[in-house]
Design a protein around this motif. Structure first.
Motif, mmCIF file in Angstrom:
data_model
loop_
_atom_site.group_PDB
_atom_site.id
_atom_site.type_symbol
_atom_site.label_atom_id
_atom_site.label_comp_id
_atom_site.label_asym_id
_atom_site.label_seq_id
_atom_site.Cartn_x
_atom_site.Cartn_y
_atom_site.Cartn_z
ATOM 1 N N ARG A 57 0.830 -1.211 0.000
ATOM 2 C CA ARG A 57 0.000 0.000 0.000
ATOM 3 C C ARG A 57 0.861 1.256 0.000
ATOM 4 O O ARG A 57 0.530 2.243 -0.650
ATOM 5 N N ILE A 58 1.967 1.220 0.738
ATOM 6 C CA ILE A 58 2.875 2.365 0.754
ATOM 7 C C ILE A 58 3.480 2.580 -0.632
ATOM 8 O O ILE A 58 3.481 3.693 -1.167
ATOM 9 N N LYS A 59 3.987 1.507 -1.240
ATOM 10 C CA LYS A 59 4.623 1.609 -2.550
ATOM 11 C C LYS A 59 3.648 2.053 -3.638
ATOM 12 O O LYS A 59 4.027 2.741 -4.592
ATOM 13 N N SER A 60 2.391 1.671 -3.515
ATOM 14 C CA SER A 60 1.394 2.032 -4.533
ATOM 15 C C SER A 60 0.927 3.473 -4.403
ATOM 16 O O SER A 60 0.250 3.980 -5.294
ATOM 17 N N GLY A 61 1.282 4.123 -3.300
ATOM 18 C CA GLY A 61 0.834 5.500 -3.087
ATOM 19 C C GLY A 61 -0.560 5.588 -2.477
ATOM 20 O O GLY A 61 -1.105 6.666 -2.319
ATOM 21 N N PHE A 62 -1.129 4.446 -2.103
ATOM 22 C CA PHE A 62 -2.471 4.422 -1.529
ATOM 23 C C PHE A 62 -2.522 5.182 -0.203
ATOM 24 O O PHE A 62 -3.511 5.832 0.111
ATOM 25 N N ASP A 64 -1.257 8.157 2.298
ATOM 26 C CA ASP A 64 -0.710 9.516 2.205
ATOM 27 C C ASP A 64 0.302 9.704 3.333
ATOM 28 O O ASP A 64 -0.019 10.190 4.400
#
Length: 65
Positions: A57-62, A64
């Motif tokens: 989720r962090i890598k996908s930019g999901f 903030d």
């Protein structure tokens, strides 16, 4: 405090401070995460699947962050 944990910091981290987390060795199927600026502060405990989902989720930019 959890005794016997070996922590590892990201290779991109510097000694200048800033934003950094440290991960523990895997203990009983759990990885602990702490803030390197507050190593005795609270820790987040995640199972392998949950850690992988968080990193994804962090890598996908999901998230903030």
């Amino acid at each position: 405090m959890i005794d016997g944990i070996e922590w590892r910091k990201a290779g991109q981290s510097s000694t200048q401070g800033g934003e950094c987390v440290e991960l523990s060795t895997n203990i009983a199927e759990v990885t602990y995460i702490c803030d390197s600026k507050d190593p005795h502060g609270p820790r987040l405990a995640l199972r392998a699947a949950d850690l992988a989902a968080l990193v994804g989720r962090i890598k996908s930019g999901f998230l903030d962050l």
